[in-house]
Design a protein around this motif. Structure first.
Motif, short mmCIF file in Angstrom:
data_model
loop_
_atom_site.label_atom_id
_atom_site.label_comp_id
_atom_site.label_asym_id
_atom_site.label_seq_id
_atom_site.Cartn_x
_atom_site.Cartn_y
_atom_site.Cartn_z
N SER A 25 29.07 39.18 47.86
CA SER A 25 29.79 39.11 49.15
C SER A 25 30.94 38.11 49.38
CB SER A 25 28.68 38.82 50.40
OG SER A 25 28.32 37.48 50.25
N ARG A 26 30.77 36.93 48.79
CA ARG A 26 32.19 36.39 48.96
C ARG A 26 33.25 36.69 48.01
NH1 ARG A 26 33.65 30.94 50.40
NH2 ARG A 26 31.54 30.30 50.94
N SER A 27 33.06 37.51 46.85
CA SER A 27 34.19 38.32 46.15
C SER A 27 34.73 39.50 47.06
CB SER A 27 33.55 38.92 45.01
OG SER A 27 33.01 37.81 44.10
N ASP A 41 40.46 29.91 50.87
CA ASP A 41 39.86 28.44 50.88
C ASP A 41 39.24 28.29 49.41
OD1 ASP A 41 37.40 29.90 50.55
OD2 ASP A 41 36.50 29.11 52.24
N ALA A 42 38.91 26.87 49.43
CA ALA A 42 38.71 26.42 47.76
C ALA A 42 37.31 27.62 47.16
CB ALA A 42 38.18 25.11 47.90
N LYS A 43 36.38 27.75 47.89
CA LYS A 43 35.44 28.40 47.21
C LYS A 43 35.80 29.86 47.35
CE LYS A 43 31.10 26.00 47.82
NZ LYS A 43 29.71 26.08 48.01
N ASP A 44 36.18 30.49 48.14
CA ASP A 44 37.03 31.95 47.69
C ASP A 44 37.91 31.92 46.74
OD1 ASP A 44 35.46 33.01 50.08
OD2 ASP A 44 37.23 33.07 51.27
N ARG A 45 38.59 30.94 46.24
CA ARG A 45 39.76 30.87 45.28
C ARG A 45 38.83 30.86 43.90
NH1 ARG A 45 45.24 27.57 45.09
NH2 ARG A 45 45.94 28.25 43.08
#
Length: 170
Positions: free
Chosen positions: A143-145, A110-114
């Motif tokens: 955490s998202r990383s 998804d956009a934010k993860d990317r």
């Protein structure tokens, strides 16, 4: 220096290459990357001409680019899908196959993860810089990383575990 059009032209000329590189890594689409850079420079110009011009225009431009990308991904219709083909890149790559594989896998996130992975690992930004550019806390970026890297490894499969760690998490 509100209204300094020549100063903005110099700024846009000097930073547009980096902005385009980041936009292309985020989108994987040459034309969309050009559009994002153009839209970003338009937004930066509006801020440039105001009395309260950003203290660090390059950081402001990167943040604007990432937020424009995330907003664009949100606006996209559900019928649109990223393409499997990646445009030709200039020479000098040591492992082109790995880079193409990683870009394809990034396109499935998804956009934010990317955005987090591109800023942290390709742009080599710190956790704090990434958090500031995305409007997240440092803990959220960490955490998202972690979760995005796990998803990336899942997309790449178990055979790609070692190349992913050496190629992405440098």
């Amino acid at each position: 220096m509100a209204g300094d059009a020549e100063g903005f032209t110099d700024f846009a000329t000097s930073c547009s290459g980096r902005l385009f590189r980041t936009a292309w890594l985020l989108t994987g689409d040459w034309h969309l990357a050009e559009d994002l850079v153009q839209e970003t420079l338009g937004k930066v110009y509006r801020a440039w001409t105001k009395r309260s011009r950003p203290d660090d225009p390059a950081a402001y431009a990167r943040t604007t680019l990432v937020r424009t990308f995330v907003s664009h991904r949100r606006r996209r219709g559900s019928a649109e899908r990223p393409t499997d083909s990646v445009p030709d890149t200039p020479g000098g790559e040591t492992d082109v196959a790995l880079r193409v594989t990683l870009l394809g896998a990034l396109g499935r996130l998804d956009a934010k993860d990317r955005a987090v992975l591109v800023l942290r690992y390709w742009e080599d930004r710190s956790v704090e810089e990434t958090a500031a550019e995305l409007g997240l806390s440092a803990g959220a970026v960490r955490s998202r990383s972690f979760r995005a890297l796990d998803r990336l490894r899942a997309v790449l499969g178990t055979d790609a575990d070692d190349p992913t760690r050496s190629g992405v998490a440098r």
